[in-house]
Structures are given as structure tokens and as C-alpha cells.
Scaffold this motif. Structure first.
Motif, mmCIF file in Angstrom:
data_model
loop_
_atom_site.group_PDB
_atom_site.id
_atom_site.type_symbol
_atom_site.label_atom_id
_atom_site.label_comp_id
_atom_site.label_asym_id
_atom_site.label_seq_id
_atom_site.Cartn_x
_atom_site.Cartn_y
_atom_site.Cartn_z
ATOM 1 N N ASP A 79 -4.246 2.219 3.639
ATOM 2 C CA ASP A 79 -6.129 1.394 3.207
ATOM 3 C C ASP A 79 -6.872 0.608 3.790
ATOM 4 O O ASP A 79 -8.312 0.590 4.362
ATOM 5 C CB ASP A 79 -6.664 0.064 1.698
ATOM 6 N N CYS A 89 0.726 -1.368 0.209
ATOM 7 C CA CYS A 89 -0.171 0.089 0.303
ATOM 8 C C CYS A 89 0.799 1.402 0.220
ATOM 9 O O CYS A 89 2.032 1.195 0.819
ATOM 10 C CB CYS A 89 -0.859 -0.019 1.187
ATOM 11 N N THR A 90 0.001 2.167 -0.455
ATOM 12 C CA THR A 90 0.880 3.537 -0.542
ATOM 13 C C THR A 90 0.307 4.935 0.250
ATOM 14 O O THR A 90 -1.078 4.209 -0.243
ATOM 15 C CB THR A 90 1.637 4.001 -2.319
ATOM 16 N N GLY A 91 0.645 5.866 0.005
ATOM 17 C CA GLY A 91 -0.265 7.362 0.567
ATOM 18 C C GLY A 91 -1.116 7.083 2.599
ATOM 19 O O GLY A 91 -0.203 6.433 3.086
ATOM 20 N N ILE A 92 -1.831 6.815 2.065
ATOM 21 C CA ILE A 92 -2.464 6.861 3.366
ATOM 22 C C ILE A 92 -2.730 4.764 3.809
ATOM 23 O O ILE A 92 -3.872 4.398 2.733
ATOM 24 C CB ILE A 92 -3.883 7.581 3.894
ATOM 25 N N ARG A 130 -3.976 11.183 8.556
ATOM 26 C CA ARG A 130 -3.177 11.502 7.928
ATOM 27 C C ARG A 130 -1.868 11.943 8.159
ATOM 28 O O ARG A 130 -0.541 11.788 7.139
ATOM 29 C CB ARG A 130 -3.415 13.236 7.656
ATOM 30 N N SER A 162 0.429 8.862 9.744
ATOM 31 C CA SER A 162 0.824 7.947 10.264
ATOM 32 C C SER A 162 1.199 7.747 11.308
ATOM 33 O O SER A 162 1.351 6.743 11.709
ATOM 34 C CB SER A 162 1.981 8.466 8.919
#
Length: 237
Positions: free
Chosen positions: A52, A47-50, A70, A72
Motif C-alpha cells: 500500500d 500488508c498483503t497483496g501489493i 505487480r 514485486s
């Protein structure tokens, strides 16, 4: 009077067993009771970003993403390659630090009464070369909710997981029997019997939660886990 704080580990007998759904559903139940609750995904891979999984938790809780999501805090380690946390971290030149995980836990404990801590994969997945997930939970004395299912091989995985939990003297709040998916009814019924027997064999209470609950009394099912968490906290003084 200081409010009691509950930090609970959500572990699974294997990967893709439904930990994220169970975490989100349990959090939603606690939220509906008026409790202050959040979830934490220690590590997510693939996964990347926030995360899932965190997004799924919030969807099931009926909440938008928070500032902690947001920045992390609720998922301190996120790696793109879908593998064990150790390998996924190594592939991007990083090492998972226990102190970083502990800081996320501590930050959320200060803000929320209930913190549900979801792991990655099965209980014995390596976080570092010297640390597996279950030992992280054990060192912090987190009581655990274990998620299993009726899929083929689960009886073996459930027994191995219970044996590992008992060997580390971890308090087991309950075993969630996740029925989502297509499973032969013969295996569903047999595995349920074996779950009950395994809990007895290893000396754990018969706190067995079926999702979706066959009595369609989901509130009563989740209450089993909440009551067990409170009883554990009381026993710790």
C-alpha cells in the motif's frame, strides 16, 4: 553520453513519520521535471497483496501501477504482521536476503534515472539478525533524505538519527520537517530551531525542507534535495 543515475535512500526517525508521503511527493516533483523516476519499498509489514506504500507513491505521482509493482520488484518483501521486518519475516518462516534487495535496486537502476528507496520504520530497525536498515544503506553508499516531524520526542529521535548517519559516513542530502498533523505551535517552532542546531552540531549542511513549505514554494523545497543529490553524485566522480 551516459545519463547520471541517482539512487537515494529515504529514511525516517521513527515509524509513521511520513516517509511514504515524502517519497511520493519527491518522486512527483522529479517526474514533473521530466525525469525518469520510480520508487522502491525495500520491505513492508502489515500488508498483503501489493504494497500500500507503493500504491500511495503511484497515487501521489499521478501514475498507475507498473509491471515492476505487480511482479514485486518495487517491494520485494511484503509481510502481513505489522512488526519489524525481522519479526514479520520470521513469523512466516522467511528470511530477508540482501541479494534479493540488491536485485530489485539493480533492476530499477537499469530502467530509471532516479530511484527513491524507502525503508521500513526507523533507521535502526532490524532486517535480519545481523543487519539493520541503516547499515544496508551505508554498505551501498546511498545518500539519504531523513524525514522528521515536530511530534513529541522528535528532537531526541532526530539527534540520534543524525548521530547514527554521521557515524556511518552517510551523505545526508537533507532533513525533511514534516508538519502534517496537529502539533502545538510552540513545539513546532522549538523543534524547527533544534533541527537547525542539530544539523550544525553534526556538521551537515542546512538543507532543511519543510512540508508543507511555510513559504508555499514547494518546488524550491524539493529542488534543494535534487541539487544535493546531483552534488553528491558529482563528488563521487
Amino acid at each position: 553520453m551516459t545519463q547520471q543515475q541517482y539512487t537515494i535512500a529515504i529514511g525516517g526517525i521513527d515509524t509513521d513519520i511520513g516517509k511514504s508521503y515524502i517519497t511520493g511527493l519527491f518522486a512527483r516533483y522529479l517526474l514533473d521535471l521530466g525525469h525518469s523516476v520510480t520508487t522502491l519499498k525495500l520491505v513492508q509489514t502489515g500488508c498483503t497483496g501489493i504494497s500500500d506504500d507503493i500504491e500511495l507513491h503511484r497515487k501521489l505521482m499521478g501514475q498507475p501501477l507498473t509491471d515492476f509493482d505487480r511482479d514485486s520488484t518495487t517491494c520485494p518483501y511484503l509481510f502481513p504482521f505489522p512488526a519489524s521486518p525481522l519479526l514479520s519475516a520470521r513469523m512466516v518462516g522467511k528470511t530477508i536476503e540482501e541479494s534479493v534487495l540488491d536485485q530489485s535496486v539493480a533492476t530499477l537502476q537499469k530502467r530509471y534515472q532516479w530511484v527513491l528507496v524507502e525503508g521500513a520504520g526507523g533507521l535502526m530497525v532490524p532486517l535480519t539478525t545481523d543487519l539493520v536498515l541503516l547499515d544496508f544503506y551505508a554498505a551501498r553508499k546511498m545518500p539519504m533524505v531523513l524525514v522528521g516531524s515536530p511530534r513529541l520526542g522528535s528532537i531526541n529521535h532526530i539527534r540520534l538519527s543524525l548521530e547514527a548517519i554521521k557515524a556511518r559516513d552517510i551523505s545526508l542530502l537533507g532533513l525533511v520537517y514534516n508538519l502534517y498533523g496537529e502539533h502545538p505551535k510552540e513545539i513546532v517552532q522549538d523543534t524547527l530551531l533544534e533541527c537547525r542546531k542539530a544539523l550544525t552540531d553534526y556538521g551537515f549542511k542546512q538543507n532543511l525542507v519543510i512540508v508543507p513549505d511555510i513559504r508555499e514554494s514547494s518546488a524550491a523545497s524539493w529542488q534543494i534535495l535534487a541539487d544535493a543529490a546531483r552534488a553528491h553524485a558529482d563528488s563521487q566522480g
